[in-house]
Design an enzyme around this catalytic site. Structure first.
Site, PDB file in Angstrom:
ATOM      1  N   TRP A  99      -8.954  13.304 -28.504  1.00 21.94           N
ATOM      2  CA  TRP A  99      -9.575  14.447 -27.816  1.00 21.94           C
ATOM      3  C   TRP A  99      -8.850  15.735 -28.133  1.00 21.94           C
ATOM      4  O   TRP A  99      -9.469  16.787 -28.334  1.00 21.94           O
ATOM      5  CB  TRP A  99      -9.633  14.198 -26.299  1.00 21.94           C
ATOM      6  CG  TRP A  99     -10.470  13.009 -25.959  1.00 21.94           C
ATOM      7  CD1 TRP A  99     -10.044  11.857 -25.368  1.00 21.94           C
ATOM      8  CD2 TRP A  99     -11.871  12.826 -26.211  1.00 21.94           C
ATOM      9  NE1 TRP A  99     -11.098  10.974 -25.240  1.00 21.94           N
ATOM     10  CE2 TRP A  99     -12.222  11.539 -25.741  1.00 21.94           C
ATOM     11  CE3 TRP A  99     -12.871  13.623 -26.788  1.00 21.94           C
ATOM     12  CZ2 TRP A  99     -13.520  11.031 -25.820  1.00 21.94           C
ATOM     13  CZ3 TRP A  99     -14.171  13.116 -26.874  1.00 21.94           C
ATOM     14  CH2 TRP A  99     -14.477  11.837 -26.400  1.00 21.94           C
ATOM     15  N   ASP A 166      -6.822  20.004 -20.756  1.00 16.56           N
ATOM     16  CA  ASP A 166      -7.945  19.074 -20.617  1.00 16.56           C
ATOM     17  C   ASP A 166      -7.469  17.982 -19.669  1.00 16.56           C
ATOM     18  O   ASP A 166      -6.613  17.179 -20.012  1.00 16.56           O
ATOM     19  CB  ASP A 166      -8.296  18.506 -22.004  1.00 16.56           C
ATOM     20  CG  ASP A 166      -9.390  17.431 -21.949  1.00 16.56           C
ATOM     21  OD1 ASP A 166      -9.823  17.067 -20.837  1.00 16.56           O
ATOM     22  OD2 ASP A 166      -9.801  16.960 -23.033  1.00 16.56           O
ATOM     23  N   LYS A 190     -15.009  10.657 -15.421  1.00 16.15           N
ATOM     24  CA  LYS A 190     -13.913   9.688 -15.388  1.00 16.15           C
ATOM     25  C   LYS A 190     -13.429   9.461 -13.950  1.00 16.15           C
ATOM     26  O   LYS A 190     -13.151   8.352 -13.558  1.00 16.15           O
ATOM     27  CB  LYS A 190     -12.744  10.156 -16.252  1.00 16.15           C
ATOM     28  CG  LYS A 190     -13.124  10.627 -17.657  1.00 16.15           C
ATOM     29  CD  LYS A 190     -13.272   9.487 -18.652  1.00 16.15           C
ATOM     30  CE  LYS A 190     -14.026   9.873 -19.906  1.00 16.15           C
ATOM     31  NZ  LYS A 190     -13.443  10.942 -20.702  1.00 16.15           N
TER      32      LYS A 190
HETATM   33  C1  PLP Z   1     -13.856  11.626 -22.102  1.00 19.67           C
HETATM   34  C2  PLP Z   1     -12.966  12.729 -22.517  1.00 19.67           C
HETATM   35  C3  PLP Z   1     -13.459  13.867 -23.182  1.00 19.67           C
HETATM   36  C4  PLP Z   1     -14.908  14.031 -23.573  1.00 19.67           C
HETATM   37  O1  PLP Z   1     -15.652  14.331 -22.482  1.00 19.67           O
HETATM   38  P1  PLP Z   1     -17.230  14.667 -22.610  1.00 19.67           P
HETATM   39  O2  PLP Z   1     -17.547  15.103 -21.217  1.00 19.67           O
HETATM   40  O3  PLP Z   1     -17.904  13.408 -23.021  1.00 19.67           O
HETATM   41  O4  PLP Z   1     -17.406  15.739 -23.609  1.00 19.67           O
HETATM   42  C5  PLP Z   1     -12.571  14.875 -23.496  1.00 19.67           C
HETATM   43  N1  PLP Z   1     -11.269  14.774 -23.183  1.00 19.67           N
HETATM   44  C6  PLP Z   1     -10.760  13.690 -22.555  1.00 19.67           C
HETATM   45  C7  PLP Z   1      -9.304  13.638 -22.231  1.00 19.67           C
HETATM   46  C8  PLP Z   1     -11.589  12.632 -22.214  1.00 19.67           C
HETATM   47  O5  PLP Z   1     -11.101  11.557 -21.592  1.00 19.67           O
END
Ligand code: PLP
Length: 355
Positions: A99, A166, A190
């Site tokens: 990511w 993030d 998540k």
């Molecule tokens: C799942 C995830 C993403 C991607 O998220 P989307 O909402 O599908 O774009 C980005 N960063 C992390 C750390 C993730 O776990």
């Protein structure tokens, strides 16, 4: 048979939150209408957004000067919105996995995005520690929890430039000192809500400093000024997020969540460390509480498929490791009860006894 939901995302939500969401689809707050068929501007929905924002601020003790907004596009759209809005010439990125890499790739479209450090040399099994954050960068971007590899940064670090994080997969799993960050974002699927909504916590005085024109929908100011209601927001996921935030508050807030997450992670990591057969994949000090990755020791490698089947027969769901790591990954998000971790540990022990 009872299912134990270790899915990495979309993932487990509190049962009562799912029941309340289901009820709102049939009859939203006794109005005789479904939440699916009301206007987002209706008197019914504004209080939902207001409460979600207020609870976010209360639970994370977000200081004055920050806005909480709800957007579409997932965390992946933030990979582009962050540099669009915050990067004039240069930004710094810590490369801790898939990511982080994707975020870096988008930033390179906007200017000089530098990778200050990377753990790619060891398949992202640790968090790099020795690096310098360039003081002429417009921000420093980190991924606090690396969902795929199972590493996590839990210290709210000091950065000479605005820190952007993030937090898709560890938001609301522990208290966070938001004042250390300029911007925090994540997909909600998540730890918070069904897929479809993205949260952004942004320090307002960081906005409006880049010289490029920004399309209206990609400009954070649009959404800050319109309270996430510039266009139709993801109504149902925001409602569910609000219910999850209520659930967190009723269950001891961030302290309570952190205690439960520590207890679950300790239980599983202890079992892995004591095991004859299984072994963890990441450096102990960087282990994630949210995504716990482990494999079988080389001498037992051929039993991996058997364990997978055995665990599935015992109700374990979603424990297959990501293809870039292999083995197993147990995602232990906020809503996962400790009973599920106990069931997985029992399953591991029983399998070991049999082989
Ligand atoms: C799942 C995830 C993403 C991607 O998220 P989307 O909402 O599908 O774009 C980005 N960063 C992390 C750390 C993730 O776990």
């Amino acid at each position: 048979m009872k299912k134990h939901n270790f899915n990495a995302g979309p993932s487990i939500l509190p049962r009562e939150v799912i029941e309340q969401t289901a009820q709102s689809v049939l009859d939203f707050q006794g109005e005789g209408l479904s939440i699916l068929e009301i206007s987002h501007r209706a008197k019914y929905f504004q209080p939902v957004v207001d409460e979600a924002v207020a609870l976010f601020k209360e639970l994370l003790e977000i200081p004055e000067g920050y806005s909480v907004i709800f957007l579409g596009g997932g965390a992946s759209l933030q990979f582009c919105m962050v540099p669009y809005n915050l990067m004039e010439k240069k930004a710094a990125y810590l490369n801790t996995g898939t990511w982080a890499n994707k975020a870096l790739k988008e930033a390179r479209l906007f200017g000089d995005a530098v990778e200050v450090a990377s753990s790619k040399d060891a398949n992202y099994t640790y968090i790099p520690k020795d690096y310098q954050i360039p003081t002429d960068a417009d921000y420093f971007h980190i991924t606090t929890n690396n969902t795929i590899y199972g590493t996590e940064i839990r210290t709210d670090m000091d950065s000479p430039v605005p820190l952007v994080a993030d937090m898709s997969s560890d938001i609301l799993s522990r208290p966070v000192d938001v004042s250390k960050y300029g911007l925090i974002y994540g997909g909600a699927q998540k730890n918070l809500a069904p897929a479809g909504v993205t949260f952004v916590i942004v320090k307002e005085d960081l906005l409006g400093h880049v010289s490029r024109p920004i399309p209206t929908m990609l400009d954070y100011r649009t959404h800050v000024q319109n309270g996430s209601m510039f266009n139709t927001p993801p109504v149902l996921p925001i409602y569910t997020a609000m219910l999850t935030l209520r659930w967190l508050k009723a269950n001891g807030g961030m302290k309570g969540a952190e205690e439960r997450n520590i207890a679950k992670a300790n239980l599983l990591y202890d079992a892995i460390d004591k095991s004859r057969m299984f072994v963890g994949t990441v450096k102990a000090e960087d282990r994630s509480r949210m995504n716990i990755c482990f494999v079988m020791k080389p001498e037992y490698k051929e039993l991996e498929a058997d364990f997978m089947q055995f665990a599935t027969e015992h109700g374990m769901v979603g424990i297959k490791g990501h293809r870039s790591v292999g083995g197993f990954r147990a995602s232990c998000y906020n809503a996962l009860p400790i009973e599920s971790v106990k069931a997985l540990v029992d399953c591991m022990n029983e399998f070991e006894r049999k082989h």
